[in-house]
Design a protein around this motif. Structure first.
Motif, PDB file in Angstrom:
ATOM      1  N   GLY A 114       0.808  -1.226   0.000  1.00 44.58           N
ATOM      2  CA  GLY A 114       0.000   0.000   0.000  1.00 44.58           C
ATOM      3  C   GLY A 114       0.836   1.270   0.000  1.00 44.58           C
ATOM      4  N   ALA A 115       2.122   1.180  -0.290  1.00 47.93           N
ATOM      5  CA  ALA A 115       3.011   2.359  -0.266  1.00 47.93           C
ATOM      6  C   ALA A 115       2.462   3.474  -1.148  1.00 47.93           C
ATOM      7  CB  ALA A 115       4.411   1.961  -0.718  1.00 47.93           C
ATOM      8  N   GLU A 116       2.607   4.710  -0.676  1.00 48.59           N
ATOM      9  CA  GLU A 116       2.099   5.861  -1.433  1.00 48.59           C
ATOM     10  C   GLU A 116       2.854   6.027  -2.753  1.00 48.59           C
ATOM     11  OE1 GLU A 116       2.191   5.787   1.848  1.00 48.59           O
ATOM     12  OE2 GLU A 116       0.076   6.252   2.250  1.00 48.59           O
ATOM     13  N   VAL A 117       4.149   5.752  -2.734  1.00 46.12           N
ATOM     14  CA  VAL A 117       4.948   5.838  -3.966  1.00 46.12           C
ATOM     15  C   VAL A 117       5.774   4.561  -4.100  1.00 46.12           C
ATOM     16  CG1 VAL A 117       6.923   6.995  -5.062  1.00 46.12           C
ATOM     17  CG2 VAL A 117       5.105   8.364  -4.022  1.00 46.12           C
ATOM     18  N   LYS A 118       5.765   3.979  -5.297  1.00 44.55           N
ATOM     19  CA  LYS A 118       6.603   2.813  -5.583  1.00 44.55           C
ATOM     20  C   LYS A 118       7.489   3.126  -6.782  1.00 44.55           C
ATOM     21  CE  LYS A 118       3.051  -0.413  -4.069  1.00 44.55           C
ATOM     22  NZ  LYS A 118       2.190  -1.545  -4.458  1.00 44.55           N
ATOM     23  N   LEU A 119       8.780   2.990  -6.591  1.00 48.50           N
ATOM     24  CA  LEU A 119       9.715   3.181  -7.697  1.00 48.50           C
ATOM     25  C   LEU A 119      10.426   1.864  -7.955  1.00 48.50           C
ATOM     26  CD1 LEU A 119      11.405   6.556  -6.602  1.00 48.50           C
ATOM     27  CD2 LEU A 119       9.432   6.247  -8.129  1.00 48.50           C
ATOM     28  N   TYR A 120      10.630   1.546  -9.222  1.00 43.13           N
ATOM     29  CA  TYR A 120      11.461   0.397  -9.590  1.00 43.13           C
ATOM     30  C   TYR A 120      12.650   0.961 -10.340  1.00 43.13           C
ATOM     31  CZ  TYR A 120      12.825  -4.261 -11.121  1.00 43.13           C
ATOM     32  OH  TYR A 120      13.524  -5.433 -11.328  1.00 43.13           O
ATOM     33  N   VAL A 121      13.804   0.938  -9.687  1.00 40.86           N
ATOM     34  CA  VAL A 121      15.013   1.551 -10.231  1.00 40.86           C
ATOM     35  C   VAL A 121      15.857   0.458 -10.862  1.00 40.86           C
ATOM     36  CG1 VAL A 121      17.046   2.941  -9.677  1.00 40.86           C
ATOM     37  CG2 VAL A 121      14.920   3.306  -8.418  1.00 40.86           C
ATOM     38  N   THR A 122      16.197   0.628 -12.132  1.00 42.28           N
ATOM     39  CA  THR A 122      16.965  -0.409 -12.805  1.00 42.28           C
ATOM     40  C   THR A 122      18.000   0.215 -13.741  1.00 42.28           C
ATOM     41  OG1 THR A 122      16.768  -2.480 -14.064  1.00 42.28           O
ATOM     42  CG2 THR A 122      15.278  -0.682 -14.693  1.00 42.28           C
ATOM     43  N   ALA A 123      18.841  -0.617 -14.336  1.00 39.93           N
ATOM     44  CA  ALA A 123      19.836  -0.211 -15.340  1.00 39.93           C
ATOM     45  C   ALA A 123      20.360  -1.513 -15.939  1.00 39.93           C
ATOM     46  CB  ALA A 123      20.984   0.577 -14.699  1.00 39.93           C
ATOM     47  N   SER A 124      21.046  -1.409 -17.078  1.00 43.64           N
ATOM     48  CA  SER A 124      21.574  -2.627 -17.695  1.00 43.64           C
ATOM     49  C   SER A 124      22.575  -3.290 -16.744  1.00 43.64           C
ATOM     50  CB  SER A 124      22.277  -2.289 -19.011  1.00 43.64           C
ATOM     51  OG  SER A 124      23.509  -1.645 -18.749  1.00 43.64           O
ATOM     52  N   ALA A 125      22.726  -4.604 -16.872  1.00 44.75           N
ATOM     53  CA  ALA A 125      23.661  -5.338 -16.007  1.00 44.75           C
ATOM     54  C   ALA A 125      25.086  -4.809 -16.191  1.00 44.75           C
ATOM     55  CB  ALA A 125      23.604  -6.832 -16.321  1.00 44.75           C
ATOM     56  N   GLU A 126      25.440  -4.428 -17.432  1.00 47.35           N
ATOM     57  CA  GLU A 126      26.797  -3.935 -17.698  1.00 47.35           C
ATOM     58  C   GLU A 126      27.059  -2.633 -16.936  1.00 47.35           C
ATOM     59  OE1 GLU A 126      24.707  -5.038 -19.988  1.00 47.35           O
ATOM     60  OE2 GLU A 126      25.771  -6.813 -20.731  1.00 47.35           O
ATOM     61  N   VAL A 127      26.092  -1.712 -17.009  1.00 45.83           N
ATOM     62  CA  VAL A 127      26.243  -0.419 -16.318  1.00 45.83           C
ATOM     63  C   VAL A 127      26.319  -0.647 -14.810  1.00 45.83           C
ATOM     64  CG1 VAL A 127      25.002   1.707 -15.700  1.00 45.83           C
ATOM     65  CG2 VAL A 127      25.195   1.027 -18.103  1.00 45.83           C
ATOM     66  N   ARG A 128      25.466  -1.522 -14.292  1.00 45.06           N
ATOM     67  CA  ARG A 128      25.446  -1.750 -12.842  1.00 45.06           C
ATOM     68  C   ARG A 128      26.741  -2.413 -12.368  1.00 45.06           C
ATOM     69  NH1 ARG A 128      21.834  -5.292 -11.509  1.00 45.06           N
ATOM     70  NH2 ARG A 128      21.053  -5.902 -13.552  1.00 45.06           N
ATOM     71  N   ALA A 129      27.223  -3.382 -13.150  1.00 43.84           N
ATOM     72  CA  ALA A 129      28.471  -4.062 -12.772  1.00 43.84           C
ATOM     73  C   ALA A 129      29.648  -3.078 -12.810  1.00 43.84           C
ATOM     74  CB  ALA A 129      28.734  -5.233 -13.711  1.00 43.84           C
ATOM     75  N   HIS A 130      29.626  -2.173 -13.790  1.00 44.67           N
ATOM     76  CA  HIS A 130      30.700  -1.183 -13.867  1.00 44.67           C
ATOM     77  C   HIS A 130      30.683  -0.273 -12.628  1.00 44.67           C
ATOM     78  CE1 HIS A 130      33.715   1.375 -15.635  1.00 44.67           C
ATOM     79  NE2 HIS A 130      32.936   2.428 -15.450  1.00 44.67           N
ATOM     80  N   ARG A 131      29.492   0.127 -12.194  1.00 50.46           N
ATOM     81  CA  ARG A 131      29.377   0.963 -10.985  1.00 50.46           C
ATOM     82  C   ARG A 131      29.903   0.223  -9.758  1.00 50.46           C
ATOM     83  NH1 ARG A 131      23.144   2.816 -11.938  1.00 50.46           N
ATOM     84  NH2 ARG A 131      23.524   4.354 -13.578  1.00 50.46           N
ATOM     85  N   ARG A 132      29.529  -1.056  -9.628  1.00 47.94           N
ATOM     86  CA  ARG A 132      29.997  -1.841  -8.472  1.00 47.94           C
ATOM     87  C   ARG A 132      31.508  -1.995  -8.515  1.00 47.94           C
ATOM     88  NH1 ARG A 132      26.043  -3.744  -5.022  1.00 47.94           N
ATOM     89  NH2 ARG A 132      25.650  -1.545  -4.851  1.00 47.94           N
ATOM     90  N   TRP A 133      32.038  -2.198  -9.728  1.00 49.78           N
ATOM     91  CA  TRP A 133      33.482  -2.360  -9.883  1.00 49.78           C
ATOM     92  C   TRP A 133      34.213  -1.072  -9.484  1.00 49.78           C
ATOM     93  CZ3 TRP A 133      36.795   0.096 -13.435  1.00 49.78           C
ATOM     94  CH2 TRP A 133      38.104  -0.409 -13.437  1.00 49.78           C
ATOM     95  N   LEU A 134      33.624   0.096  -9.843  1.00 46.62           N
ATOM     96  CA  LEU A 134      34.235   1.370  -9.441  1.00 46.62           C
ATOM     97  C   LEU A 134      34.260   1.498  -7.916  1.00 46.62           C
ATOM     98  CD1 LEU A 134      32.672   3.960 -11.961  1.00 46.62           C
ATOM     99  CD2 LEU A 134      35.054   3.179 -11.872  1.00 46.62           C
ATOM    100  N   GLU A 135      33.223   0.949  -7.274  1.00 44.68           N
ATOM    101  CA  GLU A 135      33.158   1.042  -5.803  1.00 44.68           C
ATOM    102  C   GLU A 135      34.100   0.060  -5.125  1.00 44.68           C
ATOM    103  OE1 GLU A 135      28.607   2.118  -4.584  1.00 44.68           O
ATOM    104  OE2 GLU A 135      28.945   0.084  -5.280  1.00 44.68           O
ATOM    105  N   LEU A 136      34.126  -1.194  -5.630  1.00 50.79           N
ATOM    106  CA  LEU A 136      34.790  -2.267  -4.888  1.00 50.79           C
ATOM    107  C   LEU A 136      36.056  -2.787  -5.552  1.00 50.79           C
ATOM    108  CD1 LEU A 136      31.644  -4.385  -3.858  1.00 50.79           C
ATOM    109  CD2 LEU A 136      32.888  -2.730  -2.460  1.00 50.79           C
ATOM    110  N   GLY A 137      36.271  -2.456  -6.831  1.00 48.93           N
ATOM    111  CA  GLY A 137      37.442  -2.975  -7.542  1.00 48.93           C
ATOM    112  C   GLY A 137      37.301  -4.470  -7.810  1.00 48.93           C
ATOM    113  N   GLY A 138      38.429  -5.148  -8.012  1.00 52.90           N
ATOM    114  CA  GLY A 138      38.410  -6.581  -8.307  1.00 52.90           C
ATOM    115  C   GLY A 138      38.410  -6.814  -9.802  1.00 52.90           C
TER     116      GLY A 138
END
Ligand code: CDP
Ligand code: CDP
Length: 195
Positions: A114-138
């Protein structure tokens, strides 16, 4: 009167960044529900017992942001009894005044339908993995493989699978910077607050 903002989506889509900005802008409390599952996974032992006895100290561990902790979280998150043990706390948190923003995988579909606002935030797997890699390296290829593996486990589990609620507004951040994504979220919330 409380106002609940539910933000769901896959790993590194920008849920936490948007949630923190929303909380600051509207004076709402923020709960990163992924941290609950990460803490259960990191605690070891019987995951159901870990979920039932979770303490603030468990949530303050400094190893919870790692890729390994994310994988462990998604493994315990398939267990219905673990999810059930964490439900009441999340719902109580969501009900506080003047409002709350919760981000995770099943907030708009299961925890706060029943939330007043629902957001579904997404992005391509490549973009998301690149962001995680910038944060954590490896190793970048390994980070992408782990993001995909976790997406797959989260989307295909029987209990509370990751999917947009029917009434969620989808924000694809693949080609948006943080300011643009946050501005879109603010717009949706302001519109709902004004009617
Ligand atoms: O909470 P979630 O895992 O969905 O993602 P996040 O922690 O908010 O964002 C993951 C990383 O992507 C952070 O380093 C953000 O600064 C970055 N980000 C971005 O570069 N562009 C966006 N539109 C959103 C997030
Ligand atoms: O920050 P990121 O998006 O990478 O992950 P997270 O939000 O910290 O969530 C870690 C894992 O916990 C997810 O991959 C899910 O398996 C699980 N989770 C869940 O099942 N339900 C939630 N409401 C939040 C997280």
């Amino acid at each position: 009167m409380s106002f609940t903002v539910a933000i769901d989506g896959p790993a590194a889509a920008g849920k936490g960044t948007i949630s923190r900005a929303v909380a600051a802008e509207f004076g709402f409390a923020h709960l990163d529900t992924g941290l609950l599952y990460r803490a259960v996974g990191a605690k070891g032992g019987d995951p159901v017992q870990a979920a039932l006895t979770l303490t603030p100290q468990d949530l303050a561990r400094d190893d919870l942001r790692s890729m390994a902790a994310g994988q462990a979280a998604s493994r315990v998150a398939v267990i219905p009894e673990v999810r059930a043990a964490l439900t009441a706390f999340q719902r109580r948190f969501a009900a506080q005044e003047p409002g709350a923003v919760l981000d995770g995988r099943d907030i708009g579909t299961v925890i706060c339908p029943g939330a007043e606002v629902k957001l579904y935030v997404t992005a391509s797997a490549e973009v998301r993995a690149h962001r995680r890699w910038l944060e954590l390296g490896g190793d970048a290829a390994r980070v992408l493989a782990e993001v995909r593996e976790r997406d797959d486990r989260d989307m295909n589990r029987a209990e509370a699978p990751l999917r947009p609620a029917e009434d969620a507004v989808v924000i694809d951040t693949s080609e948006l910077d943080i300011d643009q994504a946050v501005a879109l979220a603010f717009e949706v919330i302001r519109q709902r607050l004004s009617n």
